[in-house]
Motif scaffolding. Structure first.
Motif, PDB file in Angstrom:
ATOM      1  N   HIS A   1      60.270   9.871  39.906  1.00  0.00           N
ATOM      2  CA  HIS A   1      58.933  10.217  40.362  1.00  0.00           C
ATOM      3  C   HIS A   1      58.043  10.714  39.515  1.00  0.00           C
ATOM      4  O   HIS A   1      58.482  11.428  38.176  1.00  0.00           O
ATOM      5  CB  HIS A   1      59.093  11.438  41.443  1.00  0.00           C
ATOM      6  N   ASN A   2      56.740  11.269  39.591  1.00  0.00           N
ATOM      7  CA  ASN A   2      55.918  11.881  38.718  1.00  0.00           C
ATOM      8  C   ASN A   2      56.663  13.203  38.419  1.00  0.00           C
ATOM      9  O   ASN A   2      57.021  13.955  39.554  1.00  0.00           O
ATOM     10  CB  ASN A   2      54.604  12.135  39.261  1.00  0.00           C
ATOM     11  N   GLY A   3      56.674  13.701  36.943  1.00  0.00           N
ATOM     12  CA  GLY A   3      57.210  14.970  36.779  1.00  0.00           C
ATOM     13  C   GLY A   3      58.610  15.076  36.794  1.00  0.00           C
ATOM     14  O   GLY A   3      59.317  15.836  36.751  1.00  0.00           O
ATOM     15  N   ALA A   4      59.727  13.913  37.076  1.00  0.00           N
ATOM     16  CA  ALA A   4      61.002  13.960  36.989  1.00  0.00           C
ATOM     17  C   ALA A   4      61.501  14.413  35.715  1.00  0.00           C
ATOM     18  O   ALA A   4      62.563  14.924  35.676  1.00  0.00           O
ATOM     19  CB  ALA A   4      61.376  12.481  37.560  1.00  0.00           C
ATOM     20  N   GLY A   5      60.861  13.777  34.546  1.00  0.00           N
ATOM     21  CA  GLY A   5      61.287  14.121  33.155  1.00  0.00           C
ATOM     22  C   GLY A   5      61.547  13.277  32.271  1.00  0.00           C
ATOM     23  O   GLY A   5      62.076  13.251  31.308  1.00  0.00           O
ATOM     24  N   LYS A   6      60.926  11.972  32.554  1.00  0.00           N
ATOM     25  CA  LYS A   6      61.163  10.683  31.964  1.00  0.00           C
ATOM     26  C   LYS A   6      60.407  10.850  30.616  1.00  0.00           C
ATOM     27  O   LYS A   6      61.052  10.686  29.565  1.00  0.00           O
ATOM     28  CB  LYS A   6      60.383   9.532  32.801  1.00  0.00           C
ATOM     29  N   THR A   7      59.156  11.295  30.334  1.00  0.00           N
ATOM     30  CA  THR A   7      58.482  11.417  29.330  1.00  0.00           C
ATOM     31  C   THR A   7      59.193  12.303  28.367  1.00  0.00           C
ATOM     32  O   THR A   7      59.142  12.515  27.124  1.00  0.00           O
ATOM     33  CB  THR A   7      56.995  11.639  29.516  1.00  0.00           C
ATOM     34  N   THR A   8      59.563  13.622  28.925  1.00  0.00           N
ATOM     35  CA  THR A   8      60.324  14.575  28.127  1.00  0.00           C
ATOM     36  C   THR A   8      61.402  13.888  27.556  1.00  0.00           C
ATOM     37  O   THR A   8      61.639  14.144  26.242  1.00  0.00           O
ATOM     38  CB  THR A   8      60.627  15.867  29.256  1.00  0.00           C
ATOM     39  N   THR A   9      62.206  13.302  28.159  1.00  0.00           N
ATOM     40  CA  THR A   9      63.536  12.650  27.667  1.00  0.00           C
ATOM     41  C   THR A   9      62.983  11.821  26.540  1.00  0.00           C
ATOM     42  O   THR A   9      63.573  11.678  25.265  1.00  0.00           O
ATOM     43  CB  THR A   9      64.191  11.631  28.899  1.00  0.00           C
ATOM     44  N   ILE A  10      62.063  10.894  26.831  1.00  0.00           N
ATOM     45  CA  ILE A  10      61.493   9.972  25.682  1.00  0.00           C
ATOM     46  C   ILE A  10      61.062  10.638  24.581  1.00  0.00           C
ATOM     47  O   ILE A  10      61.230  10.219  23.238  1.00  0.00           O
ATOM     48  CB  ILE A  10      60.358   8.957  26.134  1.00  0.00           C
ATOM     49  N   LYS A  11      60.103  11.638  24.623  1.00  0.00           N
ATOM     50  CA  LYS A  11      59.850  12.332  23.620  1.00  0.00           C
ATOM     51  C   LYS A  11      60.813  13.101  22.588  1.00  0.00           C
ATOM     52  O   LYS A  11      60.880  13.207  21.491  1.00  0.00           O
ATOM     53  CB  LYS A  11      58.842  13.450  23.930  1.00  0.00           C
ATOM     54  N   SER A  12      61.808  13.471  23.371  1.00  0.00           N
ATOM     55  CA  SER A  12      63.187  14.119  22.750  1.00  0.00           C
ATOM     56  C   SER A  12      63.800  12.977  21.814  1.00  0.00           C
ATOM     57  O   SER A  12      64.062  13.131  20.685  1.00  0.00           O
ATOM     58  CB  SER A  12      64.197  14.605  23.723  1.00  0.00           C
ATOM     59  N   ILE A  13      64.069  11.721  22.441  1.00  0.00           N
ATOM     60  CA  ILE A  13      64.759  10.533  21.694  1.00  0.00           C
ATOM     61  C   ILE A  13      63.772  10.298  20.473  1.00  0.00           C
ATOM     62  O   ILE A  13      64.330  10.104  19.529  1.00  0.00           O
ATOM     63  CB  ILE A  13      64.740   9.277  22.820  1.00  0.00           C
ATOM     64  N   VAL A  14      62.449  10.356  20.459  1.00  0.00           N
ATOM     65  CA  VAL A  14      62.045   9.819  19.361  1.00  0.00           C
ATOM     66  C   VAL A  14      61.676  10.930  18.553  1.00  0.00           C
ATOM     67  O   VAL A  14      60.745  10.766  17.428  1.00  0.00           O
ATOM     68  CB  VAL A  14      60.415   8.967  19.942  1.00  0.00           C
ATOM     69  N   GLY A  15      61.987  12.136  18.545  1.00  0.00           N
ATOM     70  CA  GLY A  15      61.830  13.354  17.704  1.00  0.00           C
ATOM     71  C   GLY A  15      60.414  13.959  17.730  1.00  0.00           C
ATOM     72  O   GLY A  15      60.020  14.584  16.813  1.00  0.00           O
ATOM     73  N   ILE A  16      59.655  13.868  18.798  1.00  0.00           N
ATOM     74  CA  ILE A  16      58.469  14.754  19.018  1.00  0.00           C
ATOM     75  C   ILE A  16      58.763  15.964  19.322  1.00  0.00           C
ATOM     76  O   ILE A  16      57.746  16.866  19.054  1.00  0.00           O
ATOM     77  CB  ILE A  16      57.453  13.884  19.927  1.00  0.00           C
ATOM     78  N   ILE A  17      59.572  16.268  20.256  1.00  0.00           N
ATOM     79  CA  ILE A  17      59.872  17.720  20.865  1.00  0.00           C
ATOM     80  C   ILE A  17      61.222  17.891  20.648  1.00  0.00           C
ATOM     81  O   ILE A  17      62.072  17.287  20.329  1.00  0.00           O
ATOM     82  CB  ILE A  17      59.562  17.876  22.532  1.00  0.00           C
ATOM     83  N   ASP A  18      61.603  19.484  20.384  1.00  0.00           N
ATOM     84  CA  ASP A  18      62.924  19.967  20.069  1.00  0.00           C
ATOM     85  C   ASP A  18      63.560  19.981  21.529  1.00  0.00           C
ATOM     86  O   ASP A  18      62.964  20.040  22.561  1.00  0.00           O
ATOM     87  CB  ASP A  18      62.906  21.066  19.558  1.00  0.00           C
ATOM     88  N   PHE A  19      65.146  20.087  21.289  1.00  0.00           N
ATOM     89  CA  PHE A  19      65.511  20.026  22.701  1.00  0.00           C
ATOM     90  C   PHE A  19      66.818  20.692  22.481  1.00  0.00           C
ATOM     91  O   PHE A  19      67.273  20.959  21.432  1.00  0.00           O
ATOM     92  CB  PHE A  19      65.781  18.488  23.315  1.00  0.00           C
ATOM     93  N   ASP A  20      67.584  20.989  23.538  1.00  0.00           N
ATOM     94  CA  ASP A  20      69.113  21.139  23.527  1.00  0.00           C
ATOM     95  C   ASP A  20      70.024  20.102  23.795  1.00  0.00           C
ATOM     96  O   ASP A  20      69.535  19.091  24.406  1.00  0.00           O
ATOM     97  CB  ASP A  20      69.448  22.356  24.588  1.00  0.00           C
ATOM     98  N   GLY A  21      71.023  20.017  23.320  1.00  0.00           N
ATOM     99  CA  GLY A  21      71.983  18.931  23.414  1.00  0.00           C
ATOM    100  C   GLY A  21      71.753  17.940  22.065  1.00  0.00           C
ATOM    101  O   GLY A  21      71.409  18.572  20.849  1.00  0.00           O
ATOM    102  N   ASP A  22      72.381  16.715  22.257  1.00  0.00           N
ATOM    103  CA  ASP A  22      72.572  16.065  21.282  1.00  0.00           C
ATOM    104  C   ASP A  22      71.904  14.611  21.170  1.00  0.00           C
ATOM    105  O   ASP A  22      72.370  14.055  22.587  1.00  0.00           O
ATOM    106  CB  ASP A  22      73.938  15.918  20.433  1.00  0.00           C
TER     107      ASP A  22
END
Ligand code: ATP
Length: 236
Positions: free
Chosen positions: A37-58
């Motif tokens: 759904h909208n706001g589910a976290g897709k773009t956040t996941t994608i931005k993490s994969i491409v190195g645009i935002i920092d994140f926890d995990g690996d």
């Protein structure tokens, strides 16, 4: 090719996790559809994969940790964002050459690939024009061409079919399949469930930041459609 291990992301002082302990894997040559759904976290996941935002995990790309080797990982990735915000003051060809320089694509190969993809996407005649004169769809096509010319091992797309005309959407789907048959992995988010169902080897469904279902497309949908499964999972 892509391994996400226990990815979590909290924005600012928010106490809610936009992505919550998400793990998944995309193998070489696979097309992976990421839906929610909208706001589910897709773009956040994608931005993490491409190195645009920092994140926890690996996040591991082609065997390398994104946190430890960000530049090497980014060289292997092409990213097509959901909105094509690119440099308006450049012409299309200047933008493609800029990307070509960054990814160190040899000139001859670069010209061949620019010719090939700008012809396929019917953008060749517009490459001399300023990007500021482009429509949304033309900008989207230019970003797609810029992603394809550096022959990524991992292609990441956020809502790639939004804004593309039917012919361009068909072309992009064919290119995604061709690239996968040559070993590239594709990970994309979409709300167009029919396309995800037809195109993807594997599908992941994210809900409120958590991966609630994941697997081989035919296996997880069984005799249903992806749409009915998605609606069921979201209690709709
Ligand atoms: P959509 O389908 O609408 O694009 P999405 O699945 O891509 O949605 P995200 O954009 O990843 O969702 O958003 C996940 C959550 O994180 C949402 O609750 C959103 O409000 C929040 N969020 C996203 N970006 C930010 C930000 N920059 N600052 C604070 N919160 C954010």
């Amino acid at each position: 090719m892509l391994k996400i291990n226990n990815l979590s992301k909290i924005y600012g002082n928010n106490n809610k996790k936009a992505v919550d302990n998400l793990s998944l894997e995309v193998k070489p040559g696979e097309i992976y559809g990421f839906i929610g759904h909208n706001g589910a976290g897709k773009t956040t996941t994608i931005k993490s994969i491409v190195g645009i935002i920092d994140f926890d995990g690996d996040i591991i790309i082609d065997g390398l940790s994104l946190k430890e080797n960000p530049i090497e990982c980014k060289k292997k990735i092409a990213y097509i964002p959901d909105s094509p915000d690119i440099y308006d003051a450049l012409t299309g060809i200047q933008y493609l050459n800029f990307i070509g320089d960054i990814f160190e694509i040899p000139l001859k190969e670069r010209q061949e690939l620019i010719n090939k993809y700008s012809e396929i996407f019917k953008l060749k005649d517009n490459l001399v024009d300023l990007i500021s004169t482009y429509s949304h769809g033309m900008k989207q096509k230019l970003v797609i061409i810029s992603a394809l010319i550096h022959k990524p091992k991992l292609l990441i797309l956020d809502e790639p079919f939004v804004g593309l005309d039917p012919k361009a959407a068909f072309t992009l789907k064919s290119i995604m399949k061709d690239m996968c048959s040559e070993g590239t992995s594709v990970f994309f988010s979409s709300h167009v469930l029919e396309v995800v169902e037809k195109l993807c080897d594997r599908v992941g469904i994210i809900k409120e930041g958590k991966l609630v279902l994941e697997g081989k497309t035919s296996k997880i949908i069984g005799h249903k459609s992806l749409e009915s499964l998605f609606l069921e999972l979201n209690n709709e």
